[in-house]
Design an enzyme around this catalytic site. Structure first.
Site: not given
Length: 93
Positions: A12, A14-16
């Site tokens: 994903s 650099l998300h969540a």
């Protein structure tokens, strides 16, 4: 100024969760680190800043820091970004 360039491995980007783990690790270093994607650079300790970069899997980012402990901090953060943190989460479940 010390620099490290690394390709983000997490599915994903650099998300969540991967962004959260990266920011937490940056804070723990105690070193002022900047993360750069393309022409944009933000403080690695800023969750909103890191998310605003829109980094996806396979994006090359550059980490920069200066001063005592900079090399060690960048080595640790680059190693973290080079791992697929999303896959590790699936293993922990």
């Amino acid at each position: 100024m010390a620099q490290r360039t690394v390709v983000v491995a997490s599915a994903s980007g650099l998300h969540a969760r991967p962004a959260k783990l990266f920011v937490q690790a940056a804070v723990r270093t105690g070193v002022a680190v900047t993360i750069r994607a393309g022409e944009r650079a933000v403080p690695a300790k800023s969750m909103l800043g890191v998310l605003s970069l829109g980094v996806v899997q396979g994006t090359e980012v550059t980490l920069e820091a200066d001063g005592p402990g900079a090399d060690e901090a960048l080595d640790a953060l680059a190693a973290l970004l080079a791992r697929d943190l999303d896959a590790e989460e699936a293993l922990d479940a």
